[in-house]
Design a protein around this motif. Sequence first.
Motif, PDB file in Angstrom:
ATOM      1  N   ASP A  66       4.042  12.239  10.973  1.00 51.00           N
ATOM      2  CA  ASP A  66       2.676  12.755  10.938  1.00 51.00           C
ATOM      3  C   ASP A  66       2.683  14.259  11.252  1.00 51.00           C
ATOM      4  O   ASP A  66       3.203  14.684  12.290  1.00 51.00           O
ATOM      5  CB  ASP A  66       1.826  12.009  11.962  1.00 51.00           C
ATOM      6  CG  ASP A  66       0.345  12.312  11.834  1.00 51.00           C
ATOM      7  OD1 ASP A  66      -0.033  13.501  11.912  1.00 51.00           O
ATOM      8  OD2 ASP A  66      -0.447  11.361  11.665  1.00 51.00           O
ATOM      9  N   LYS A  67       2.121  15.050  10.340  1.00 51.13           N
ATOM     10  CA  LYS A  67       2.205  16.499  10.509  1.00 51.13           C
ATOM     11  C   LYS A  67       1.335  17.017  11.649  1.00 51.13           C
ATOM     12  O   LYS A  67       1.557  18.123  12.151  1.00 51.13           O
ATOM     13  CB  LYS A  67       1.848  17.213   9.205  1.00 51.13           C
ATOM     14  CG  LYS A  67       0.415  17.137   8.769  1.00 51.13           C
ATOM     15  CD  LYS A  67       0.221  17.911   7.465  1.00 51.13           C
ATOM     16  CE  LYS A  67      -1.225  17.956   7.019  1.00 51.13           C
ATOM     17  NZ  LYS A  67      -1.387  18.686   5.741  1.00 51.13           N
ATOM     18  N   LYS A  68       0.353  16.226  12.099  1.00 52.99           N
ATOM     19  CA  LYS A  68      -0.505  16.649  13.200  1.00 52.99           C
ATOM     20  C   LYS A  68       0.089  16.277  14.555  1.00 52.99           C
ATOM     21  O   LYS A  68       0.056  17.067  15.502  1.00 52.99           O
ATOM     22  CB  LYS A  68      -1.889  16.020  13.061  1.00 52.99           C
ATOM     23  CG  LYS A  68      -2.697  16.548  11.888  1.00 52.99           C
ATOM     24  CD  LYS A  68      -4.066  15.899  11.856  1.00 52.99           C
ATOM     25  CE  LYS A  68      -4.891  16.425  10.679  1.00 52.99           C
ATOM     26  NZ  LYS A  68      -6.230  15.757  10.611  1.00 52.99           N
ATOM     27  N   THR A  69       0.628  15.073  14.659  1.00 55.35           N
ATOM     28  CA  THR A  69       1.090  14.572  15.961  1.00 55.35           C
ATOM     29  C   THR A  69       2.606  14.568  16.120  1.00 55.35           C
ATOM     30  O   THR A  69       3.119  14.420  17.226  1.00 55.35           O
ATOM     31  CB  THR A  69       0.589  13.134  16.186  1.00 55.35           C
ATOM     32  OG1 THR A  69       1.213  12.272  15.214  1.00 55.35           O
ATOM     33  CG2 THR A  69      -0.920  13.062  16.030  1.00 55.35           C
ATOM     34  N   ASP A  70       3.350  14.690  15.010  1.00 51.25           N
ATOM     35  CA  ASP A  70       4.819  14.579  15.013  1.00 51.25           C
ATOM     36  C   ASP A  70       5.295  13.161  15.300  1.00 51.25           C
ATOM     37  O   ASP A  70       6.495  12.934  15.500  1.00 51.25           O
ATOM     38  CB  ASP A  70       5.464  15.546  16.019  1.00 51.25           C
ATOM     39  CG  ASP A  70       6.254  16.647  15.323  1.00 51.25           C
ATOM     40  OD1 ASP A  70       6.114  16.782  14.092  1.00 51.25           O
ATOM     41  OD2 ASP A  70       7.008  17.360  16.005  1.00 51.25           O
ATOM     42  N   ASP A  71       4.373  12.189  15.340  1.00 50.59           N
ATOM     43  CA  ASP A  71       4.765  10.793  15.514  1.00 50.59           C
ATOM     44  C   ASP A  71       5.346  10.257  14.215  1.00 50.59           C
ATOM     45  O   ASP A  71       4.909  10.628  13.117  1.00 50.59           O
ATOM     46  CB  ASP A  71       3.556   9.938  15.907  1.00 50.59           C
ATOM     47  CG  ASP A  71       3.072  10.234  17.312  1.00 50.59           C
ATOM     48  OD1 ASP A  71       3.905  10.630  18.153  1.00 50.59           O
ATOM     49  OD2 ASP A  71       1.862  10.068  17.569  1.00 50.59           O
ATOM     50  N   ASN A  72       6.326   9.369  14.344  1.00 49.08           N
ATOM     51  CA  ASN A  72       6.941   8.744  13.176  1.00 49.08           C
ATOM     52  C   ASN A  72       6.290   7.394  12.915  1.00 49.08           C
ATOM     53  O   ASN A  72       6.232   6.542  13.808  1.00 49.08           O
ATOM     54  CB  ASN A  72       8.443   8.561  13.401  1.00 49.08           C
ATOM     55  CG  ASN A  72       9.157   9.885  13.580  1.00 49.08           C
ATOM     56  OD1 ASN A  72       8.835  10.864  12.916  1.00 49.08           O
ATOM     57  ND2 ASN A  72      10.124   9.928  14.474  1.00 49.08           N
ATOM     58  N   TYR A  73       5.813   7.185  11.691  1.00 44.75           N
ATOM     59  CA  TYR A  73       5.214   5.924  11.281  1.00 44.75           C
ATOM     60  C   TYR A  73       6.147   5.250  10.278  1.00 44.75           C
ATOM     61  O   TYR A  73       6.385   5.787   9.194  1.00 44.75           O
ATOM     62  CB  TYR A  73       3.833   6.145  10.664  1.00 44.75           C
ATOM     63  CG  TYR A  73       2.774   6.468  11.691  1.00 44.75           C
ATOM     64  CD1 TYR A  73       1.963   5.470  12.224  1.00 44.75           C
ATOM     65  CD2 TYR A  73       2.610   7.770  12.155  1.00 44.75           C
ATOM     66  CE1 TYR A  73       1.002   5.760  13.187  1.00 44.75           C
ATOM     67  CE2 TYR A  73       1.649   8.070  13.122  1.00 44.75           C
ATOM     68  CZ  TYR A  73       0.858   7.058  13.626  1.00 44.75           C
ATOM     69  OH  TYR A  73      -0.100   7.351  14.582  1.00 44.75           O
ATOM     70  N   TYR A  74       6.672   4.098  10.658  1.00 48.79           N
ATOM     71  CA  TYR A  74       7.666   3.406   9.839  1.00 48.79           C
ATOM     72  C   TYR A  74       6.967   2.478   8.847  1.00 48.79           C
ATOM     73  O   TYR A  74       6.026   1.759   9.185  1.00 48.79           O
ATOM     74  CB  TYR A  74       8.637   2.641  10.741  1.00 48.79           C
ATOM     75  CG  TYR A  74       9.564   3.583  11.472  1.00 48.79           C
ATOM     76  CD1 TYR A  74      10.832   3.848  10.988  1.00 48.79           C
ATOM     77  CD2 TYR A  74       9.139   4.260  12.615  1.00 48.79           C
ATOM     78  CE1 TYR A  74      11.673   4.749  11.626  1.00 48.79           C
ATOM     79  CE2 TYR A  74       9.967   5.165  13.256  1.00 48.79           C
ATOM     80  CZ  TYR A  74      11.231   5.405  12.758  1.00 48.79           C
ATOM     81  OH  TYR A  74      12.056   6.314  13.385  1.00 48.79           O
TER      82      TYR A  74
END
Length: 316
Positions: A251-259
């Motif tokens: 996610d470009k806003k949070t840097d979280d990875n969504y699998y």
Amino acid sequence: MKILFTSVGRRVELIQLFKEAAGRLNVELEIFGADITELAPALFFCDKKVIVPLISDKAYIPTLIDICRRNSIDALIPTIDTDLLLLSENAARFDAAGTKVFISAPEKIAVCRDKNYTSDFFVSCGLKAPKTYNDCYMYDGGFPCFIKPKDGSSSVDAYKISNPEELLEFAKRVDGYIIQPFVDGEEYTVDIFCGFDGSPVFITPRKRIAVRAGEVLKTEIACDEKIIEECQKIIDRFKPVGAITVQLIKDKKTDDNYYIEINPRYGGGAPHSIMAGADSPAAVIRILRGEKPGYVKNAAENGAFFSRFDQSIRLK
């Protein structure tokens, strides 16, 4: 040494990389390619080509087992989604014929083939995944979103949806669909290779710079420590055998990875990781020789960039 690739299709580059690995290891390798048509281009890069029935034909597995037994095939490597569960369920029969199948357990294949289960699996690993909906009338995840078959592959019948009216329309077109909120960010594929005990040898993240029909055209090796650590959690629970690919969006806003996906086979862009240094063909050969390769961290060269192209061969 003899290796059989099923549904070999267009996997020319993968075949070539196995031959190159055998040359470096001074192993005499004979590659058998199986397909339903003699016009499959990769067959012409194999040492032996065999024509087999359709995967849906009851004779498919008996034919493959007979080929393995008669030719003393050491290992079988699948290349497409549609025969994975069938091969996994019959792995013991191949083993009895003297052939090791580089494939994960049936219950793990089932997790991959239904994206409802895949999403739940990622969450069970302590990772993030887009919430999955099975009813367009119950969807409340916002727009844009994605609708796609729950057992699909290669981005077939996968659509980005902009509003509720579009969602209702496409829900009529896509059989057995799932709906997930759109995650805006950078796409990654992680090429993973494990031994028969499920322990990793290579974990190689790469950015999907450009994609066509679900297969990457341009890609860059990106040794992201967070992605590697998270994929280790997947490996610990999944216990893969052979090659698998994991897909995610950062996610470009949070840097979280969504699998979002697991494909328990060699991905179309897997040769990029191999050429960058994560040499899984050599690992396959070493395993068949009785060795147990250990984990090699960041085996692929970080930042290596690859661009794919089409090439034709004249058959007649």
